[in-house]
Design a protein around this motif. Structure first.
Motif, PDB file in Angstrom:
ATOM      1  N   ARG A  47      -2.541  -5.964 -13.172  1.00 17.90           N
ATOM      2  CA  ARG A  47      -3.177  -4.439 -14.231  1.00 17.90           C
ATOM      3  C   ARG A  47      -2.070  -3.878 -13.799  1.00 17.90           C
ATOM      4  O   ARG A  47      -1.547  -2.635 -14.300  1.00 17.90           O
ATOM      5  N   LEU A  48      -0.864  -3.740 -12.676  1.00 21.47           N
ATOM      6  CA  LEU A  48       0.111  -2.847 -11.877  1.00 21.47           C
ATOM      7  C   LEU A  48       0.778  -3.318 -13.046  1.00 21.47           C
ATOM      8  O   LEU A  48       0.834  -3.581 -13.459  1.00 21.47           O
ATOM      9  N   GLY A  49       1.219  -1.553 -13.921  1.00 17.20           N
ATOM     10  CA  GLY A  49       2.096  -1.579 -14.200  1.00 17.20           C
ATOM     11  C   GLY A  49       1.510  -0.857 -16.044  1.00 17.20           C
ATOM     12  O   GLY A  49       2.573  -1.226 -16.902  1.00 17.20           O
ATOM     13  N   THR A  50       0.687  -1.634 -16.146  1.00 15.64           N
ATOM     14  CA  THR A  50      -0.006  -2.086 -17.538  1.00 15.64           C
ATOM     15  C   THR A  50      -0.995  -0.154 -17.452  1.00 15.64           C
ATOM     16  O   THR A  50      -1.213   0.532 -16.435  1.00 15.64           O
ATOM     17  N   PRO A  51      -1.651   0.492 -19.056  1.00 16.92           N
ATOM     18  CA  PRO A  51      -2.269   1.665 -18.654  1.00 16.92           C
ATOM     19  C   PRO A  51      -4.130   1.909 -18.085  1.00 16.92           C
ATOM     20  O   PRO A  51      -4.416   2.307 -17.619  1.00 16.92           O
ATOM     21  N   ARG A  52      -3.814   0.370 -18.021  1.00 17.60           N
ATOM     22  CA  ARG A  52      -5.719  -0.225 -16.446  1.00 17.60           C
ATOM     23  C   ARG A  52      -5.382  -0.163 -14.765  1.00 17.60           C
ATOM     24  O   ARG A  52      -5.652   0.748 -14.605  1.00 17.60           O
ATOM     25  N   LEU A  53      -3.886   0.245 -15.027  1.00 15.03           N
ATOM     26  CA  LEU A  53      -3.087   1.135 -13.962  1.00 15.03           C
ATOM     27  C   LEU A  53      -2.288   0.837 -13.345  1.00 15.03           C
ATOM     28  O   LEU A  53      -0.948   0.245 -13.403  1.00 15.03           O
ATOM     29  N   ARG A  54      -1.658   2.353 -13.673  1.00 16.64           N
ATOM     30  CA  ARG A  54       0.395   2.851 -13.405  1.00 16.64           C
ATOM     31  C   ARG A  54      -0.066   4.098 -12.163  1.00 16.64           C
ATOM     32  O   ARG A  54      -1.223   4.935 -11.415  1.00 16.64           O
ATOM     33  N   ILE A  55       0.959   3.358 -11.330  1.00 17.22           N
ATOM     34  CA  ILE A  55       1.412   4.256 -10.578  1.00 17.22           C
ATOM     35  C   ILE A  55       2.314   4.464 -10.038  1.00 17.22           C
ATOM     36  O   ILE A  55       3.451   4.645 -10.686  1.00 17.22           O
ATOM     37  N   ALA A  56       2.678   5.884  -9.785  1.00 16.24           N
ATOM     38  CA  ALA A  56       3.841   7.071  -9.934  1.00 16.24           C
ATOM     39  C   ALA A  56       4.136   7.788  -9.180  1.00 16.24           C
ATOM     40  O   ALA A  56       2.856   8.836  -9.047  1.00 16.24           O
ATOM     41  N   SER A  57       5.514   8.127  -8.893  1.00 13.67           N
ATOM     42  CA  SER A  57       5.756   9.037  -8.431  1.00 13.67           C
ATOM     43  C   SER A  57       6.431   9.961  -7.532  1.00 13.67           C
ATOM     44  O   SER A  57       7.482   9.816  -9.149  1.00 13.67           O
ATOM     45  N   TYR A  58       6.750  11.861  -7.988  1.00 13.23           N
ATOM     46  CA  TYR A  58       7.220  12.784  -8.141  1.00 13.23           C
ATOM     47  C   TYR A  58       7.476  14.066  -6.592  1.00 13.23           C
ATOM     48  O   TYR A  58       6.599  14.059  -6.145  1.00 13.23           O
ATOM     49  N   PRO A  59       7.891  14.224  -7.046  1.00  6.07           N
ATOM     50  CA  PRO A  59       8.144  15.549  -5.547  1.00  6.07           C
ATOM     51  C   PRO A  59       6.995  16.911  -5.299  1.00  6.07           C
ATOM     52  O   PRO A  59       7.258  16.626  -7.128  1.00  6.07           O
ATOM     53  N   ALA A  60       6.627  17.311  -5.191  1.00  6.59           N
ATOM     54  CA  ALA A  60       5.034  17.820  -5.090  1.00  6.59           C
ATOM     55  C   ALA A  60       5.553  18.746  -6.033  1.00  6.59           C
ATOM     56  O   ALA A  60       4.935  19.262  -6.868  1.00  6.59           O
ATOM     57  N   ALA A  61       6.797  19.219  -6.360  1.00  6.21           N
ATOM     58  CA  ALA A  61       7.069  20.797  -6.995  1.00  6.21           C
ATOM     59  C   ALA A  61       7.433  20.460  -8.284  1.00  6.21           C
ATOM     60  O   ALA A  61       7.355  21.486  -9.559  1.00  6.21           O
ATOM     61  N   TYR A  62       7.655  18.897  -8.814  1.00  6.60           N
ATOM     62  CA  TYR A  62       7.537  18.611  -9.690  1.00  6.60           C
ATOM     63  C   TYR A  62       6.232  17.768 -10.198  1.00  6.60           C
ATOM     64  O   TYR A  62       6.424  17.150 -11.663  1.00  6.60           O
ATOM     65  N   LEU A  86      -2.216  19.925   0.615  1.00  8.00           N
ATOM     66  CA  LEU A  86      -1.433  21.174  -0.330  1.00  8.00           C
ATOM     67  C   LEU A  86      -0.295  21.567   0.537  1.00  8.00           C
ATOM     68  O   LEU A  86       0.756  21.403  -0.384  1.00  8.00           O
ATOM     69  N   GLY A  87       0.543  20.521   1.938  1.00  4.67           N
ATOM     70  CA  GLY A  87       1.580  21.308   2.526  1.00  4.67           C
ATOM     71  C   GLY A  87       2.566  19.587   1.609  1.00  4.67           C
ATOM     72  O   GLY A  87       3.825  19.650   2.798  1.00  4.67           O
ATOM     73  N   ALA A  88       1.880  18.489   1.135  1.00  2.74           N
ATOM     74  CA  ALA A  88       2.174  17.268   0.565  1.00  2.74           C
ATOM     75  C   ALA A  88       3.908  17.216   0.243  1.00  2.74           C
ATOM     76  O   ALA A  88       3.563  18.428  -1.016  1.00  2.74           O
ATOM     77  N   ALA A  89       4.960  16.793   0.594  1.00  2.00           N
ATOM     78  CA  ALA A  89       6.420  16.653  -0.011  1.00  2.00           C
ATOM     79  C   ALA A  89       6.535  16.049  -1.153  1.00  2.00           C
ATOM     80  O   ALA A  89       7.245  16.499  -2.192  1.00  2.00           O
ATOM     81  N   HIS A  90       5.647  14.960  -1.749  1.00  2.00           N
ATOM     82  CA  HIS A  90       5.816  14.200  -2.342  1.00  2.00           C
ATOM     83  C   HIS A  90       3.689  13.488  -2.602  1.00  2.00           C
ATOM     84  O   HIS A  90       2.727  13.843  -2.342  1.00  2.00           O
ATOM     85  N   HIS A  91       4.072  13.292  -4.109  1.00  2.00           N
ATOM     86  CA  HIS A  91       3.049  13.056  -5.062  1.00  2.00           C
ATOM     87  C   HIS A  91       3.350  12.198  -5.149  1.00  2.00           C
ATOM     88  O   HIS A  91       3.973  11.342  -6.383  1.00  2.00           O
ATOM     89  N   ILE A  92       1.797  10.716  -4.727  1.00  2.00           N
ATOM     90  CA  ILE A  92       2.115   9.068  -5.417  1.00  2.00           C
ATOM     91  C   ILE A  92       0.884   9.211  -6.572  1.00  2.00           C
ATOM     92  O   ILE A  92      -0.177   9.786  -6.505  1.00  2.00           O
ATOM     93  N   GLY A  93       0.469   8.844  -8.253  1.00  2.00           N
ATOM     94  CA  GLY A  93       0.301   9.268  -8.592  1.00  2.00           C
ATOM     95  C   GLY A  93      -0.666   8.398  -8.767  1.00  2.00           C
ATOM     96  O   GLY A  93       0.047   6.868  -9.505  1.00  2.00           O
TER      97      GLY A  93
END
Length: 301
Positions: A47-62, A86-93
């Motif tokens: 499923r990876l890369g489809t709407p059923r399972l998406r992974i994305a990474s952002y700097p926490a500030a954005y 709360l203090g993490a630098a990055h978010h992986i959604g």
């Protein structure tokens, strides 16, 4: 007033999880996904890369995800997890769109993937919908139990953080406590709410919410309209099923709750209309003792 409630179960629902980490992950850590237990591992790769399972990474500030309310609910995990989140630098959604026939598995998979990535990176996984930091013990459990952090309701600060001065012996001495679930909409159901509860009844009221959610859970399995009675009987088997246990928590008569729609996505839970007293008097007079005593329970194997 109609004596039934009509809801519409959506065809698709969305769940979101965030892995709060100190370092940018680069590509999705496929090695972590392959270590998932069956059947999660194969499903994740497929499923990876489809709407059923998406992974994305952002700097926490954005980051598009707000985890400022991330809460450690159990005492089993590191008390420093909240500060780390709360203090993490990055978010992986990690996000999943699950059709009615893919629930709850599609959401379980997304949560298991978030947990696996967090373990791989020594990071903190957060359930965005409930605001809960995922307990380590339930991140990759292939069984589905509402008790495994899916409800988004838990005990708050005891006696309103010490501000409540009402006597503990007064059945109706305050109205400090309220519960609103935050995890049922992704399972196709409205959220549940109970308000105006006196401090001595906090656990009992929470267990009523838990049992009500379990009773309604099958309603969300198929998309389309559903109708059920406003007066909903709750049984000891319902409460046991919430925990994944087979033996009924009580065998006496069901406890009947009154459901009142507040909005299309929120139903209030209260005492039956025919009960002559207040909500707190009903909680004290009509509930089986186990609802006052049982904070947690292990699942049957």
């Amino acid at each position: 007033m109609s004596e039934s409630i009509r809801i519409t179960v959506p065809e698709q629902t969305v769940s979101s999880f965030v892995v709060a980490t100190e370092r940018a992950p680069g590509d999705p850590p496929l090695a972590a996904l392959r270590r998932l237990p069956a059947p999660f591992a194969a499903a994740a790769v497929e499923r990876l890369g489809t709407p059923r399972l998406r992974i994305a990474s952002y700097p926490a500030a954005y980051s598009p995800w707000n985890i400022g309310h991330a809460t450690r609910v159990t005492d089993d995990d590191d008390p420093g997890l909240e500060d780390r989140a709360l203090g993490a630098a990055h978010h992986i959604g990690v996000q999943a769109v699950a059709a009615s026939g893919d629930r709850p598995f599609g959401h379980q998979l997304a949560r298991a993937v978030a947990g696996a990535i967090a373990e791989h990176l020594d990071a903190v996984p957060v359930d965005v919908d409930t605001g809960q930091i995922l307990p380590a013990r339930s991140r990759a459990d292939t069984r589905f139990r509402l008790a495994d952090g899916w409800l988004g309701a838990w005990l708050q600060n005891l006696r309103a953080g010490g501000r409540c001065k009402a006597s503990e012996d007064d059945v109706d001495g305050c109205a400090c406590v309220g519960f609103t679930t935050r995890g049922l909409t992704r399972l196709g159901l409205p959220e549940l709410q109970m308000a105006g509860v006196a401090c001595p009844h906090d656990l009992a009221a929470l267990n009523v919410i838990r049992t009500t959610a379990q009773r309604l859970l099958p309603m969300g399995e198929r998309a389309g309209p559903r109708t059920f009675a406003r007066d909903l009987p709750l049984t000891g088997a319902d409460f046991a099923a919430f925990w994944g246990a087979a033996s009924p928590a009580w065998t006496d008569d069901p406890v009947v709750v009154r459901l009142t729609p507040f909005s299309p996505r929120l139903i209030r839970v209260g005492a039956p209309e025919e009960f002559p007293g207040t909500l707190n008097e009903w909680l004290w007079d009509e509930l089986p003792p186990v609802l006052y005593d049982l904070l947690t329970c292990g699942a049957d194997d």
